[in-house]
Design an enzyme around this catalytic site. Structure first.
Site, short mmCIF file in Angstrom:
data_model
loop_
_atom_site.label_atom_id
_atom_site.label_comp_id
_atom_site.label_asym_id
_atom_site.label_seq_id
_atom_site.Cartn_x
_atom_site.Cartn_y
_atom_site.Cartn_z
CE LYS A 133 -14.24 -18.53 -19.43
NZ LYS A 133 -15.20 -18.64 -18.30
CD GLU B 163 -19.13 -3.55 -24.77
OE1 GLU B 163 -19.25 -2.68 -23.89
OE2 GLU B 163 -19.33 -3.33 -25.97
CB CYS C 214 -21.07 -2.94 -16.90
SG CYS C 214 -22.38 -3.04 -18.13
CD GLU D 236 -17.06 -2.34 -12.28
OE1 GLU D 236 -16.15 -3.18 -12.42
OE2 GLU D 236 -17.96 -2.18 -13.13
P1 NAD Z 1 -14.41 -11.17 -14.73
O1 NAD Z 1 -13.55 -10.28 -15.55
O2 NAD Z 1 -13.88 -11.68 -13.44
O3 NAD Z 1 -14.84 -12.46 -15.57
C1 NAD Z 1 -15.44 -12.34 -16.83
C2 NAD Z 1 -15.14 -13.58 -17.64
O4 NAD Z 1 -13.75 -13.63 -17.87
C3 NAD Z 1 -15.50 -14.90 -16.96
O5 NAD Z 1 -16.06 -15.77 -17.91
C4 NAD Z 1 -14.17 -15.43 -16.48
O6 NAD Z 1 -14.12 -16.83 -16.42
C5 NAD Z 1 -13.24 -14.92 -17.56
N1 NAD Z 1 -11.83 -14.80 -17.17
C6 NAD Z 1 -11.32 -14.61 -15.93
N2 NAD Z 1 -9.97 -14.58 -16.00
C7 NAD Z 1 -9.63 -14.74 -17.29
C8 NAD Z 1 -8.39 -14.78 -18.00
N3 NAD Z 1 -7.22 -14.65 -17.38
N4 NAD Z 1 -8.42 -14.96 -19.34
C9 NAD Z 1 -9.59 -15.07 -20.00
N5 NAD Z 1 -10.80 -15.05 -19.38
C10 NAD Z 1 -10.81 -14.89 -18.04
O7 NAD Z 1 -15.78 -10.37 -14.51
P2 NAD Z 1 -17.07 -10.81 -13.71
O8 NAD Z 1 -16.79 -10.74 -12.25
O9 NAD Z 1 -17.58 -12.09 -14.27
O10 NAD Z 1 -18.06 -9.65 -14.14
C11 NAD Z 1 -18.07 -8.40 -13.55
C12 NAD Z 1 -17.31 -7.39 -14.39
O11 NAD Z 1 -17.85 -7.39 -15.72
C13 NAD Z 1 -17.47 -5.98 -13.89
O12 NAD Z 1 -16.24 -5.31 -13.96
C14 NAD Z 1 -18.49 -5.37 -14.85
O13 NAD Z 1 -18.44 -3.96 -14.95
C15 NAD Z 1 -18.11 -6.05 -16.13
N6 NAD Z 1 -19.23 -6.02 -17.07
C16 NAD Z 1 -19.14 -5.18 -18.15
C17 NAD Z 1 -20.20 -5.09 -19.03
C18 NAD Z 1 -20.13 -4.17 -20.23
O14 NAD Z 1 -20.91 -4.36 -21.16
N7 NAD Z 1 -19.24 -3.19 -20.27
C19 NAD Z 1 -21.35 -5.86 -18.84
C20 NAD Z 1 -21.41 -6.71 -17.73
C21 NAD Z 1 -20.32 -6.77 -16.86
#
Ligand code: NAD
Length: 503
Positions: free
Chosen positions: A197, A272, A306, A403
């Site tokens: 997705k 992650e 991240c 964060e």
């Molecule tokens: P997010 O958690 O809002 O969304 C990530 C994904 O999860 C999206 O595809 C979203 O559609 C999906 N999602 C949202 N609600 C969901 C649910 N209830 N069930 C299943 N899926 C759901 O994060 P974001 O705003 O897209 O990205 C930023 C975050 O990602 C930051 O916290 C960042 O630190 C983290 N991040 C971590 C890494 C890592 O490798 N550790 C890398 C990049 C980003």
């Protein structure tokens, strides 16, 4: 939009892609999404970029059923050569589209074009080739067990390494080519099948990955690409009884929801998540090198990464020099459209994210942090926000704990290692970190104290396909990349073979 740093026009290929039909890839067929329409915006211009249609829940079921059929077929049963060849052809197809993927990533999420190229080449293409090589090297082991109650028997145990099954992959918007490849490549090398997705805020590079898969002759059902919102398709994947594992990158809050939703069939989950990583500068560091590095450790991708080193611990002996140096370095970073050649900091992904970061800036000021740099507001269109530097930050302030995912760096002064050690692991996160010193004992001692998945010594945020990557505490479960990234998609079956007299 700032100054004379003018964006280049997207290539003909990119424009043709944006104009094309953005369908879902299910069981090797391009189909119209039957769910809600997702209007994709260019965050640097606040103009519409494309429309994609989300999958319906029924289409998710179809993709999962096709992934199950593909899993039961040749894909997971043959030796790894065929999978390795498919992955290498997939990497070739991505490489041929590299410039289009990079431009689309920039238009989709605002990253500077140079960063988009780096992510696509070094985090996507290189990772896929790395795991293509692993596909032929998956092997169990055999040994003679000690069978306590039956000393007269003769047994051999052989362990089989089997694919974990149908994997659901859910990725964020900030670096989709890398986030997709880091899951897809090891999962497919292991013989799993995957339903991806894309992120609703930046779905378009996932579309190009699916096109590359088809061009590479990837077998139907092995890789499905769906668009969809997190709260419906994402949540349905996390709860889906036909999915054996969720590989997730995103926020800690959503990671927690996924764990809860996954309890129905006790599917495996790897996470992650977010970070609040420390950067530590000792007085014996090469401060001239540490200053720009610490600045970029936080401000890279406008802080939307991240691994951002958003807490900077500076020894009091070099504190003022470092704060002044970073303020000067950051003030000179060009903020603008990622398609403009001089841009170092692109826009925030959305108006909402910009407002969220601004609210953290206000909170920090209210809590008594001192402003060492605050860039002037940048007129729209575009969700631009310049770098902000706070000094005088104390452990426990919200700006030090949470964060922000924006260009906001907090400096915390320290005088001794005991005080540093107490503060360094004082958040719920444990993703990354770095130590800057010329003393090898100090470097290794402090690196060992940092409770994180990776730490750099005189470098921040180094990544490679061979190097395991992941988070401790609330920054995640498990590791991606390297050998461990492959193991995350394998399960072990122990086969006990009686090679002695039958009972
Ligand atoms: P997010 O958690 O809002 O969304 C990530 C994904 O999860 C999206 O595809 C979203 O559609 C999906 N999602 C949202 N609600 C969901 C649910 N209830 N069930 C299943 N899926 C759901 O994060 P974001 O705003 O897209 O990205 C930023 C975050 O990602 C930051 O916290 C960042 O630190 C983290 N991040 C971590 C890494 C890592 O490798 N550790 C890398 C990049 C980003």
């Amino acid at each position: 939009m700032p100054g004379d740093n003018l964006p280049i026009e997207p290539s003909r290929e990119t424009l043709a892609f944006l104009d094309s039909e953005h369908r879902l890839l299910i069981d090797g067929e391009w189909v119209w999404g039957e769910g809600r329409t997702i209007a994709v915006e260019n965050p640097a211009r606040e103009t519409p970029l494309a429309e994609v249609r989300a999958a319906s829940l029924g289409q998710l079921d179809e993709a999962v059923a096709a992934a199950r059929r593909a899993l039961r077929g040749r894909w997971s049963r043959t030796g790894g050569r065929e999978r390795g060849e498919v992955l290498n052809r997939f990497a070739d197809a991505i490489e041929r589209k590299l410039e289009t993927i990079a431009e689309v990533m920039t238009l989709d999420n605002g990253s500077p074009l140079a960063s988009s190229r780096m992510v696509t080449r070094f985090l996507a293409v290189d990772t896929i080739r790395y795991y293509a090589g692993w596909a032929t090297k998956i092997a169990g082991e055999s040994f003679t067990p000690n069978l306590g109650p039956r000393p007269d028997t003769d047994f051999l145990v052989a362990t089989m390494r089997e694919p974990i099954g149908v994997v659901g992959s859910i990725v964020p918007w900030n670096a989709p080519p890398g986030m997709i490849a880091m899951k897809l490549a090891p999962a497919l090398a292991a013989g799993c099948t995957m339903v991806l997705k894309t992120a609703e805020l930046a779905p378009l590079t996932g579309q190009l990955f699916a096109e590359a898969w088809v061009e590479a002759g990837g077998p139907p059902g092995v890789f499905a690409m769906l668009h969809g919102h997190g709260e419906d398709i994402g949540a349905a994947m996390a709860a889906h009884p036909g999915i054996d594992k969720i590989a997730f990158t995103g926020s800690t809050e959503v990671g927690r929801k996924i764990v809860i939703a996954a309890t129905g069939n006790l599917k495996k989950v790897s996470l992650e998540l977010g970070g609040k990583s420390p950067v530590v500068i000792f007085p014996d560091a090469d401060v001239t090198a540490a200053i720009p590095a610490a600045s970029m450790a936080c401000y890279l991708s406008t802080g939307q990464q991240c691994m951002a080193g958003s807490r900077l611990f500076v020894h009091e002996a070099v504190h003022d020099e470092v704060v002044e140096g970073i303020a000067a370095h950051a003030a000179a970073l060009t903020v603008g459209d990622g398609m403009a050649p001089s841009t170092v900091l692109g826009p925030m992904i959305s108006a909402r994210q910009k407002a969220r970061v601004e609210s953290y800036i206000a909170i920090a000021k209210g809590d008594g942090a001192e402003v060492a740099l605050e860039s002037a507001a940048i007129d729209g269109p575009g969700h631009f926000l310049g770098p902000v530097l706070f000094s005088g930050v104390r452990a426990g302030m919200r700006i030090e704990q949470e964060e922000v995912f924006g260009p906001v760096l907090s400096v915390i002064r320290f005088s001794g290692e005991a005080e540093l050690t107490a503060a360094i692991n004082g958040t719920r996160y444990g993703l990354s970190g770095s130590v800057w010193t010329s003393n090898v004992q100090t470097a290794l001692r402090v690196a060992r104290q940092i409770d994180s998945g990776q730490v750099g010594i005189n470098v921040h945020g180094a990544m490679s396909p061979e190097t395991p990557f992941g988070g401790n505490r609330q920054s995640g479960w498990g590791r991606e990349l390297g050998r461990e990234g492959l193991d995350a998609f394998l399960k072990t079956k122990a086969v006990s073979i009686n090679i002695g007299p039958l009972p």
